[in-house]
Scaffold this motif. Structure first.
Motif, short mmCIF file in Angstrom:
data_model
loop_
_atom_site.label_atom_id
_atom_site.label_comp_id
_atom_site.label_asym_id
_atom_site.label_seq_id
_atom_site.Cartn_x
_atom_site.Cartn_y
_atom_site.Cartn_z
N PHE A 37 11.84 81.93 19.44
CA PHE A 37 13.14 82.51 19.14
C PHE A 37 13.18 83.03 17.70
O PHE A 37 12.70 82.37 16.78
N VAL A 38 13.79 84.21 17.55
CA VAL A 38 14.16 84.72 16.24
C VAL A 38 15.65 84.42 16.02
O VAL A 38 16.07 84.02 14.95
N ASP A 39 16.42 84.63 17.07
CA ASP A 39 17.81 84.21 17.14
C ASP A 39 18.14 84.07 18.62
O ASP A 39 17.24 84.13 19.46
N GLN A 40 19.40 83.88 18.97
CA GLN A 40 19.72 83.55 20.36
C GLN A 40 19.51 84.71 21.32
O GLN A 40 19.52 84.51 22.55
N HIS A 41 19.30 85.93 20.81
CA HIS A 41 19.08 87.08 21.69
C HIS A 41 17.72 87.75 21.47
O HIS A 41 17.39 88.69 22.19
N HIS A 42 16.94 87.30 20.49
CA HIS A 42 15.67 87.94 20.19
C HIS A 42 14.50 86.95 20.26
O HIS A 42 14.60 85.83 19.74
N LEU A 43 13.42 87.40 20.86
CA LEU A 43 12.19 86.61 20.96
C LEU A 43 11.05 87.39 20.31
O LEU A 43 10.93 88.61 20.50
N ARG A 44 10.24 86.69 19.54
CA ARG A 44 9.01 87.28 19.02
C ARG A 44 7.87 86.80 19.91
O ARG A 44 7.65 85.60 20.08
N VAL A 45 7.13 87.74 20.48
CA VAL A 45 6.04 87.40 21.39
C VAL A 45 4.72 87.77 20.71
O VAL A 45 4.49 88.93 20.36
N SER A 46 3.86 86.77 20.53
CA SER A 46 2.57 86.96 19.85
C SER A 46 1.45 86.92 20.88
O SER A 46 1.29 85.94 21.62
N HIS A 47 0.67 87.98 20.93
CA HIS A 47 -0.47 88.07 21.84
C HIS A 47 -1.71 87.54 21.15
O HIS A 47 -1.82 87.54 19.92
N SER A 48 -2.67 87.09 21.94
CA SER A 48 -3.91 86.53 21.38
C SER A 48 -4.70 87.56 20.56
O SER A 48 -5.51 87.18 19.72
N ASN A 49 -4.47 88.85 20.82
CA ASN A 49 -5.20 89.88 20.07
C ASN A 49 -4.54 90.22 18.74
O ASN A 49 -4.98 91.11 18.01
N GLY A 50 -3.46 89.51 18.42
CA GLY A 50 -2.77 89.72 17.15
C GLY A 50 -1.54 90.59 17.24
O GLY A 50 -0.77 90.69 16.27
N ASP A 51 -1.34 91.26 18.36
CA ASP A 51 -0.17 92.11 18.52
C ASP A 51 1.09 91.26 18.65
O ASP A 51 1.05 90.13 19.17
N THR A 52 2.22 91.78 18.18
CA THR A 52 3.50 91.10 18.35
C THR A 52 4.53 92.08 18.88
O THR A 52 4.46 93.29 18.62
N LEU A 53 5.45 91.55 19.66
CA LEU A 53 6.55 92.32 20.22
C LEU A 53 7.85 91.60 19.91
O LEU A 53 7.89 90.37 19.83
N ILE A 54 8.91 92.36 19.78
CA ILE A 54 10.25 91.78 19.69
C ILE A 54 10.98 92.14 20.98
O ILE A 54 11.11 93.32 21.33
#
Length: 490
Positions: free
Chosen positions: A122-139
């Motif tokens: 969680f970043v906040d109650q509506h946002h998630l940070r997703v970290s991939h094993s290759n180093g990429d991140t998504l919000i």
């Protein structure tokens, strides 16, 4: 957090792709197509990969071997079985992989754009940070979020020093061959099932616990019985005093005080940690949320809606720290996903009567309220009674040479309502289903006694316990010592 620029915006985001996550996904999709499921590891369920299914395969092999040992008591001399550990594990793994393939086939049917690989926090109650094993991140921005992140084995950190000689149940199902000896720490559901199965397959088993508990049992009489019956088959000390656990050249060295008070030093090939599971909620960034947590750091949720104190966040399955069983995870996932998909008009879902089984021999089963729960709720007023049956002289059980066990059924004074049961005995998995249906139907003990019972069957043992309970509730006649038809049971 308004400065965040999301890579993807959805109605529902589900953290986890196991039993609860898949159920939540399907339920949410009934209301909206804007759903994503985020999974860091392999898709599939704990049950299929490392839980209920592979363990039952190992138990099935053990039961088959055990029948050879028992056969002479029937006058059928089959001799001592020759156990091929390689063949045992080949079947376990092959069938395990088959079960997993069914789950993966279902997952493959989910559109690729609805699946995101990576670890979510969680970043906040509506946002998630997703970290991939290759180093990429998504919000990911989501209107509503379901936490279905599952659980993992928990054990003392000091055991890490054992290296590859420390195993959890996941590791056992990757064996090519059976070891010569193991020490199982934790005579709970997992430890009891795997420990007894390995013993019956020719592995020397030492089982240790803390506090005297065996399996999920909370009734003192049944706990005492379980300690005796399993302890008669393999070494079991459910309240052990172990003073040394260390890595040796060949395995693990142990020093413990045996049940006669003597110090024993021995060595085993592996230490199997079956000391419980921990919800995977500690790395979700819950500290970023103003969310109510229980003593284990798990979000508190409404029992019927699975909604947490943050209205757009729901939790289901093993991560919820409620009942870590597949059927419960599926039910919770469905409820949480349905409510997340709705968005508004949150609804209470069907929560079935609790039922649990341990596939040991004799089996253990729990239905409805446990003895511990009932004692806490009604013990001070003496408002409940216990109906009892021993399976040692129960007719059909004795015929089949499965006559070990004790069942306690609990009923409420005044109403006569059936409250729950704890069972150790033959066919407990089946007896538990009958009792769970009665419990969910809110039947009284008298109503349960009006149901048909065939003769001779193990289920007649339930009738004996129900008659005993009904008499103690002052709603039925006193018990008789033996039935007129065959002289056993009542």
């Amino acid at each position: 957090m308004s400065q965040l620029k999301p890579n993807k915006t959805v109605d529902v985001a589900i953290i986890g792709g196991g039993t609860a996550g898949l159920a939540a996904y399907r339920a949410a999709k009934e209301h909206t197509s804007s759903v994503v499921m985020i999974e860091a590891g392999p898709y599939g369920t704990t049950c299929a990969r490392v839980g209920c299914m592979p363990s039952k395969l190992l138990i099935a092999a053990a039961e088959n071997a055990h029948q050879y040992h028992k056969s002479a008591q029937f006058g059928v001399n089959l001799g001592k079985p020759k156990i091929d550990g390689f063949a045992v594990m080949q079947r376990v793994k092959a069938e395990r992989d088959r079960f997993v393939s069914f789950v993966l086939e279902s997952v493959d049917g989910i559109e690729a754009e609805h699946k995101i690989d990576g670890y979510a926090e969680f970043v906040d109650q509506h946002h998630l940070r997703v970290s991939h094993s290759n180093g990429d991140t998504l919000i990911i921005k989501a209107k509503r979020i379901v936490i279905a992140s599952g659980s993992r084995p928990a054990y003392p950190a000091a055991w890490q020093a054992l290296g590859d000689r420390l195993l959890i149940n996941d590791d056992i199902f990757e064996w090519d061959r059976l070891p010569k000896s193991v020490a199982v720490f934790g005579p709970g559901v997992i430890g009891l099932e795997l420990g007894q199965a390995l013993h019956r397959l020719g592995v020397k088993v030492l089982m240790f616990g803390v506090g005297g508990a065996v399996g999920p049992l909370s009734d003192p009489a049944l706990t005492e019985y379980a300690n005796i019956v399993y302890g008669n088959e393999f070494y079991l000390d459910s309240d052990a005093k172990v003073s040394l656990i260390e890595r040796s050249e060949q395995g693990v060295k142990l020093r413990y005080q045996d049940q006669q008070g003597q110090s024993v030093e021995t060595e085993v090939d592996y230490l199997i940690a079956a000391t419980g599971r921990r919800p995977n909620t500690d790395k979700l960034g819950l500290d970023k949320l103003n969310i109510e947590l229980d003593t284990r750091g798990v979000p508190v949720a409404d029992h019927y809606t699975l909604q947490t104190s943050v209205s757009n966040i729901f939790i289901a399955g093993d991560a919820s720290n409620q009942i870590p069983l597949l059927h419960e995870a599926a039910d919770q996932g469905k409820i949480a996903g349905d409510n997340a998909g709705r968005g508004k008009n949150i609804r209470a879902g069907l929560r079935r009567s609790p039922i649990a089984a341990v596939f040991s021999d004799p089996q253990i089963a729990m239905v409805g309220e446990s003895y511990r729960d009932i004692e806490q709720r009604l013990g001070n007023c003496g408002c409940f009674e216990i109906g009892s049956v021993s399976f040692e002289n129960q007719g059909r059980s004795r015929v089949m040479l499965v006559n070990q066990g004790l069942a306690h059924l609990y009923g409420e004074q005044g109403t006569g309502r059936f409250l729950g049961a704890e069972i150790i005995g033959p066919n407990a998995e089946h007896l538990a289903h009958l009792l769970a249906w009665a419990h969910q139907a809110k039947m009284t003990v008298s109503q349960m006694l009006d149901m048909p019972f065939y003769h001779p069957v193990i289920e007649e043992g339930l009738r004996t316990a129900l008659r005993d309970l009904n008499a103690k509730l002052h709603l039925g006649p006193e018990m008789i010592d033996a039935c007129m038809e065959c002289g056993v049971g009542s």
